[in-house]
Design an enzyme around this catalytic site. Structure first.
Site, PDB file in Angstrom:
ATOM      1  N   GLN A 110       0.912  -1.160  -0.052  1.00  0.00           N
ATOM      2  CA  GLN A 110      -0.106  -0.056   0.001  1.00  0.00           C
ATOM      3  C   GLN A 110       0.949   1.237  -0.166  1.00  0.00           C
ATOM      4  O   GLN A 110       1.782   1.272   1.133  1.00  0.00           O
ATOM      5  CB  GLN A 110      -0.995   0.076   1.108  1.00  0.00           C
ATOM      6  CG  GLN A 110      -1.770   1.262   1.170  1.00  0.00           C
ATOM      7  CD  GLN A 110      -2.860   1.089   2.347  1.00  0.00           C
ATOM      8  OE1 GLN A 110      -2.905   0.342   3.295  1.00  0.00           O
ATOM      9  NE2 GLN A 110      -3.485   2.178   2.570  1.00  0.00           N
ATOM     10  N   VAL A 112      -0.111   4.762  -0.516  1.00  0.00           N
ATOM     11  CA  VAL A 112      -0.886   5.765   0.043  1.00  0.00           C
ATOM     12  C   VAL A 112      -1.672   5.353   1.202  1.00  0.00           C
ATOM     13  O   VAL A 112      -2.515   4.433   1.167  1.00  0.00           O
ATOM     14  CB  VAL A 112      -1.725   6.507  -1.034  1.00  0.00           C
ATOM     15  CG1 VAL A 112      -2.397   7.590  -0.332  1.00  0.00           C
ATOM     16  CG2 VAL A 112      -1.183   7.013  -2.092  1.00  0.00           C
ATOM     17  N   HIS A 116      -8.070   2.469  -0.044  1.00  0.00           N
ATOM     18  CA  HIS A 116      -8.394   2.624  -1.428  1.00  0.00           C
ATOM     19  C   HIS A 116      -8.491   1.349  -2.107  1.00  0.00           C
ATOM     20  O   HIS A 116      -7.777   0.577  -1.776  1.00  0.00           O
ATOM     21  CB  HIS A 116      -7.530   3.483  -2.283  1.00  0.00           C
ATOM     22  CG  HIS A 116      -6.087   3.187  -2.162  1.00  0.00           C
ATOM     23  ND1 HIS A 116      -5.272   3.657  -1.237  1.00  0.00           N
ATOM     24  CD2 HIS A 116      -5.376   2.618  -3.282  1.00  0.00           C
ATOM     25  CE1 HIS A 116      -4.258   3.238  -1.694  1.00  0.00           C
ATOM     26  NE2 HIS A 116      -4.038   2.801  -2.690  1.00  0.00           N
ATOM     27  N   HIS A 118      -8.778  -0.873  -5.672  1.00  0.00           N
ATOM     28  CA  HIS A 118      -8.558  -0.787  -7.014  1.00  0.00           C
ATOM     29  C   HIS A 118      -9.614  -1.601  -7.970  1.00  0.00           C
ATOM     30  O   HIS A 118      -9.752  -2.729  -7.441  1.00  0.00           O
ATOM     31  CB  HIS A 118      -7.111  -1.515  -7.497  1.00  0.00           C
ATOM     32  CG  HIS A 118      -6.011  -0.749  -6.834  1.00  0.00           C
ATOM     33  ND1 HIS A 118      -5.312   0.325  -7.400  1.00  0.00           N
ATOM     34  CD2 HIS A 118      -5.514  -0.716  -5.410  1.00  0.00           C
ATOM     35  CE1 HIS A 118      -4.261   0.848  -6.736  1.00  0.00           C
ATOM     36  NE2 HIS A 118      -4.532   0.090  -5.443  1.00  0.00           N
TER      37      HIS A 118
END
Length: 151
Positions: A110, A112, A116, A118
């Protein structure tokens, strides 16, 4: 679902710093024109470093490091986001399949530290074993585990 407006434009600006690089979080304050669609809790944007044509990121507005830190409401509404993302990608790009990938933590690659997801379209004719990325890791790990079940 709102396309290109709505929650992204009404959230107060937030600039959190990540623990690793001490730079502003790139996902906390999305630009209105970067938002493909959103709900009250999540927004979707095109990945800046796409693995394939149409690669979307689905991101909670609330800053949390990973999926396991999202609230029960955020977890419940993620499915709606992925379904809408697939509908948009099917219409716009007509992919043959999808990868849904969530990396949790730096050991899982990861980059960031803001949750999130994908949503990666896959196309007929894609290489069977592309270099790098989740598919490369899973295929490599499968080969190692099959040869050594304790790996």
């Amino acid at each position: 679902m709102t396309r290109g407006s709505g929650s992204a434009g009404t959230n107060p600006p937030v600039t959190l710093v990540t623990g690793r690089d001490r730079e502003p979080c790139p996902f906390c304050s999305p630009e209105k024109d970067a938002v493909v669609f959103c709900t009250a809790l999540w927004y979707a944007r095109w990945d800046a470093f796409p693995a394939s044509r149409g690669h979307l990121l689905v991101i909670p507005f609330r800053h949390v490091a990973g999926y396991f830190e999202t609230s029960p409401e955020e977890k419940a509404s993620l499915s709606e986001m992925l379904t809408e993302g697939k509908r948009i990608l099917d219409h716009r790009f007509s992919p043959s399949g999808y990868n849904i990938v969530i990396n949790c933590g730096s050991a899982a690659d990861q980059a960031v530290m803001h949750c999130h997801v994908h949503l990666i379209p896959r196309y007929a004719g894609d290489p069977d074993h592309p270099p790098g990325g989740i598919r490369g890791f899973v295929m490599d790990r499968c080969e190692r585990v099959c040869m050594n079940p304790l790996a």
